[in-house]
Design an enzyme around this catalytic site. Structure first.
Site, PDB file in Angstrom:
ATOM      1  N   LYS A 141       0.806  -1.229   0.000  1.00 21.66           N
ATOM      2  CA  LYS A 141       0.000   0.000   0.000  1.00 21.66           C
ATOM      3  C   LYS A 141       0.834   1.271   0.000  1.00 21.66           C
ATOM      4  O   LYS A 141       0.375   2.312  -0.446  1.00 21.66           O
ATOM      5  CB  LYS A 141      -0.870   0.039   1.266  1.00 21.66           C
ATOM      6  CG  LYS A 141      -2.078  -0.852   1.242  1.00 21.66           C
ATOM      7  CD  LYS A 141      -2.876  -0.731   2.538  1.00 21.66           C
ATOM      8  CE  LYS A 141      -2.238  -1.495   3.679  1.00 21.66           C
ATOM      9  NZ  LYS A 141      -2.231  -2.952   3.524  1.00 21.66           N
TER      10      LYS A 141
ATOM     11  N   GLU B 226      -4.835  -4.944  -6.810  1.00 25.56           N
ATOM     12  CA  GLU B 226      -6.017  -5.472  -6.136  1.00 25.56           C
ATOM     13  C   GLU B 226      -5.761  -5.772  -4.677  1.00 25.56           C
ATOM     14  O   GLU B 226      -6.586  -5.465  -3.810  1.00 25.56           O
ATOM     15  CB  GLU B 226      -6.481  -6.736  -6.863  1.00 25.56           C
ATOM     16  CG  GLU B 226      -7.746  -7.356  -6.308  1.00 25.56           C
ATOM     17  CD  GLU B 226      -8.916  -6.385  -6.411  1.00 25.56           C
ATOM     18  OE1 GLU B 226      -9.179  -5.711  -5.392  1.00 25.56           O
ATOM     19  OE2 GLU B 226      -9.537  -6.289  -7.479  1.00 25.56           O
TER      20      GLU B 226
ATOM     21  N   VAL C  40      -6.138  -3.528  -1.124  1.00 25.40           N
ATOM     22  CA  VAL C  40      -7.386  -3.282  -0.386  1.00 25.40           C
ATOM     23  C   VAL C  40      -8.188  -4.584  -0.300  1.00 25.40           C
ATOM     24  O   VAL C  40      -8.543  -5.156  -1.327  1.00 25.40           O
ATOM     25  CB  VAL C  40      -8.253  -2.196  -1.062  1.00 25.40           C
ATOM     26  CG1 VAL C  40      -9.534  -1.949  -0.267  1.00 25.40           C
ATOM     27  CG2 VAL C  40      -7.483  -0.894  -1.230  1.00 25.40           C
TER      28      VAL C  40
ATOM     29  N   ALA D  47      -7.244  -7.576   0.664  1.00 27.03           N
ATOM     30  CA  ALA D  47      -6.473  -8.752   0.237  1.00 27.03           C
ATOM     31  C   ALA D  47      -6.933  -9.208  -1.147  1.00 27.03           C
ATOM     32  O   ALA D  47      -6.954  -8.407  -2.074  1.00 27.03           O
ATOM     33  CB  ALA D  47      -6.573  -9.865   1.276  1.00 27.03           C
TER      34      ALA D  47
ATOM     35  N   LEU E 265      -9.909 -10.048  -2.182  1.00 33.03           N
ATOM     36  CA  LEU E 265     -11.291  -9.709  -2.559  1.00 33.03           C
ATOM     37  C   LEU E 265     -11.288  -8.799  -3.793  1.00 33.03           C
ATOM     38  O   LEU E 265     -10.484  -7.877  -3.884  1.00 33.03           O
ATOM     39  CB  LEU E 265     -12.006  -8.983  -1.413  1.00 33.03           C
ATOM     40  CG  LEU E 265     -12.354  -9.780  -0.166  1.00 33.03           C
ATOM     41  CD1 LEU E 265     -12.987  -8.867   0.874  1.00 33.03           C
ATOM     42  CD2 LEU E 265     -13.290 -10.935  -0.488  1.00 33.03           C
TER      43      LEU E 265
ATOM     44  N   GLY F 284      -1.692 -13.771  17.423  1.00 29.98           N
ATOM     45  CA  GLY F 284      -0.945 -13.327  16.245  1.00 29.98           C
ATOM     46  C   GLY F 284      -1.798 -12.550  15.248  1.00 29.98           C
ATOM     47  O   GLY F 284      -1.403 -12.347  14.104  1.00 29.98           O
TER      48      GLY F 284
ATOM     49  N   GLU G 216      -0.433  -6.628  14.816  1.00 29.95           N
ATOM     50  CA  GLU G 216       0.990  -6.333  14.675  1.00 29.95           C
ATOM     51  C   GLU G 216       1.625  -6.479  16.066  1.00 29.95           C
ATOM     52  O   GLU G 216       0.904  -6.463  17.077  1.00 29.95           O
ATOM     53  CB  GLU G 216       1.173  -4.888  14.182  1.00 29.95           C
ATOM     54  CG  GLU G 216       0.579  -4.606  12.807  1.00 29.95           C
ATOM     55  CD  GLU G 216       1.338  -5.311  11.687  1.00 29.95           C
ATOM     56  OE1 GLU G 216       2.577  -5.313  11.709  1.00 29.95           O
ATOM     57  OE2 GLU G 216       0.677  -5.864  10.791  1.00 29.95           O
TER      58      GLU G 216
ATOM     59  N   ASP H 243      -3.758   1.678   8.970  1.00 28.91           N
ATOM     60  CA  ASP H 243      -3.886   0.679   7.908  1.00 28.91           C
ATOM     61  C   ASP H 243      -5.180   0.879   7.122  1.00 28.91           C
ATOM     62  O   ASP H 243      -5.188   0.850   5.888  1.00 28.91           O
ATOM     63  CB  ASP H 243      -3.858  -0.719   8.554  1.00 28.91           C
ATOM     64  CG  ASP H 243      -4.110  -1.823   7.548  1.00 28.91           C
ATOM     65  OD1 ASP H 243      -3.257  -2.015   6.672  1.00 28.91           O
ATOM     66  OD2 ASP H 243      -5.173  -2.474   7.644  1.00 28.91           O
TER      67      ASP H 243
ATOM     68  N   LYS I 290      -6.001   2.296   3.027  1.00 33.95           N
ATOM     69  CA  LYS I 290      -6.916   1.656   2.071  1.00 33.95           C
ATOM     70  C   LYS I 290      -7.962   2.652   1.579  1.00 33.95           C
ATOM     71  O   LYS I 290      -8.281   2.693   0.389  1.00 33.95           O
ATOM     72  CB  LYS I 290      -7.578   0.434   2.721  1.00 33.95           C
ATOM     73  CG  LYS I 290      -6.579  -0.695   2.963  1.00 33.95           C
ATOM     74  CD  LYS I 290      -7.146  -1.792   3.854  1.00 33.95           C
ATOM     75  CE  LYS I 290      -6.087  -2.871   4.096  1.00 33.95           C
ATOM     76  NZ  LYS I 290      -6.448  -3.799   5.188  1.00 33.95           N
TER      77      LYS I 290
END
Lengths: 342, 342
Positions: free
Chosen positions: B135, B158, B161, B163, B165, B216, B219, B230, B234
């Site tokens: 990004k 693609e 934003v 992943a 999708l 997990g 971050e 994040d 996007k």
């Protein structure tokens, strides 16, 4: 400026909306270095082409006049002032389309008939691209399908399934990334979606179908929707894209009306008046919180389960019917094939 | 057979998954007349390239060994048997990538840093295509964005934003069909989605974040997720695609923790132990039956409202995180640019 020359077969609801979209997107596309030239438009009986040898295409004013005539229920042969255009009619029609296609690259089938198959197969051989909203050519024999799909990059048909919803584009992305598709479930008929939502609210099927018919949501004979053939065609297209070499007759269709009420047995009027009240609808239980379970109204929804989308599917949902969105899907397809043009 | 030559920048989680997908799709792509040749792979410190002048690319066995080394936490410079490959390291790295790119067409940025911007801008000038999961290059200055987007057909991103999708692909279809976008709302962080679902179930935020961290899902410093940066990136990418010439500083970000608990003020440990229990989370009421209202867990969802999708939006929903699906999105992008290659 990149030019995509187009011949439009079929200028009914979807075709006319497409022409309107093309005209209203002129400056947008031009800012992207793109120009869509409509060189010919046909309906089932006639073809109108520009006589201008510079291949500039039919002018926008003429295209809008053409849409007006078609919207008023007329045919292309009713066009008054043809300007520098020429009109060809049956039996010359098909030959002229092929002649035009032999000089060009792009071809758009927005008709609803299966009569376009012979022409489409020939233009594929000529190296043309085809963009379709018409399901019938892709749901005929496997031989026809494979012929039309001989060059997969040169065919686009997003609007054959879920109108303008990005169903085929998304499925093709999944396929080309090697993500195996395990299952697709969905509701792909806006008409049946509407009917079922109303039945879910407690209204009797007979009343809902009668209301849907009077609202113009169904075909003139509602059995075309209730019979499931439209949905079966969409399922067949998805299955064939996934590599299944199957035909319509391998798809089990559970009609919402019994055989004894079919079009061969009784008229539309008899069906509406005496048949419909006796129809039974099968109910299948679905979790209320699943995408399919919470679907309401005429929206379409598609759930795609793959390796990447195992427990929770990839869901695409939205208006799956309407000439406006269907035509928007066709136009996006046309723009998407631009890299195949010099 | 059409060949797409590739240089892969960044071979961490997403990059390695991409290499695995490319290798496992060999026969699928070959059946489509397509061959993806990976000519070079770099991490932040080194570049490994084939010395083979036939441009056949790094062989699959070598690529899998490379993935194994990276997965074990090593760097490319730790590769044992280089065969007929060569390794270049800083400060030669960037120069060698450009040299390679000057001979080729394709370029894939699966890194997570903004250090790739200078190289990406130069390869765009060389006429290369770029495919990105990263990004940062698209959320830096407007000048950088416009440079990277100088040839819109030659950039695909693609996976920046949602992943894998089909968000950007769907949005681009809407844009190119001239359908005006009125509003986009969505949930584009799998981490925040998970946290919010748990909070909705009545668990305290502090406990949920602690659990998410130990699973997990966040971050190492959960404030990177909770701070909203994040998601803001996007949103900025979507806004810029829609023609908004704006920067990060015009996006209002409502952080889930107060400034006094920021990374400049307290350590991760202090935040987890003493700061987190005092965090307040803003609640916004949503209809429970809306796509956003019924979202659960780590799924992403995007609702796009346009002229065609006015009252009911176009909805795209599904797993919006994970290296597997992110890499699948990158691979679909690569396959999608094939028509730009001879």
């Amino acid at each position: 400026m990149k030019t995509i020359p187009l011949i439009l077969m079929g200028c009914g609801g979807v075709g006319c909306h497409l022409l309107q979209h093309i005209v209203s997107c002129r400056s947008l596309h031009s800012s992207q270095g793109l120009c869509l030239n409509v060189l010919g438009v046909s309906d089932s009986k006639s073809l109108v082409v520009t006589e201008d040898s510079s291949n500039k295409g039919l002018d926008d004013k003429f295209l809008m006049e053409l849409c007006r005539v078609k919207r008023d229920g007329g045919s292309l042969s009713k066009l008054g002032d043809l300007g520098d255009c020429r009109l060809f009619s049956h039996p010359e029609l098909q030959e002229r389309i092929l002649e035009l296609a032999s000089q060009l690259g792009g071809k758009t089938d927005c008709s609803a008939s299966s009569n376009t198959v012979p022409v489409l197969k020939q233009v594929v051989d000529m190296g043309c691209c085809i963009v379709m909203a018409n399901k019938k050519p892709l749901t005929s024999t496997m031989e026809d399908f494979e012929k039309l799909y001989a060059y997969p990059r040169r065919i686009r048909h997003e609007s054959t399934v879920g109108a303008g919803l990005p169903v085929i584009a998304s499925l093709n992305r999944i396929i080309s990334s090697g993500d195996p598709v395990h299952r697709i479930i969905g509701s792909l008929s806006g008409t049946l979606g509407y009917v079922m939502s109303e039945v879910e609210d407690g209204k009797p099927l007979s009343q809902v179908v009668r209301a849907a018919k009077s609202l113009g949501y169904t075909e003139p004979d509602p059995r075309e929707d209730l019979g499931g053939m439209d949905v079966a065609r969409k399922a067949l297209i998805l299955a064939r894209i996934l590599g299944q070499r199957i035909n319509m007759d391998t798809i089990q269709i559970e009609s919402l009306y019994p055989k004894e009420m079919g079009p061969d047995v009784m008229s539309v009027e008899d069906f509406m008046n005496s048949g419909l009240p006796f129809c039974e609808v099968g109910i299948q239980e679905l979790p209320k919180n699943s995408p399919l379970g919470r679907l309401r109204g005429s929206d379409n929804v598609l759930e795609i389960y793959t390796r990447c989308y195992t427990s929770q599917p990839l869901v695409i949902q939205g208006a799956g019917a309407g000439n406006d969105t269907t035509a928007a899907g066709v136009l996006a397809d046309i723009v998407d094939i631009q890299d195949l043009f010099p």
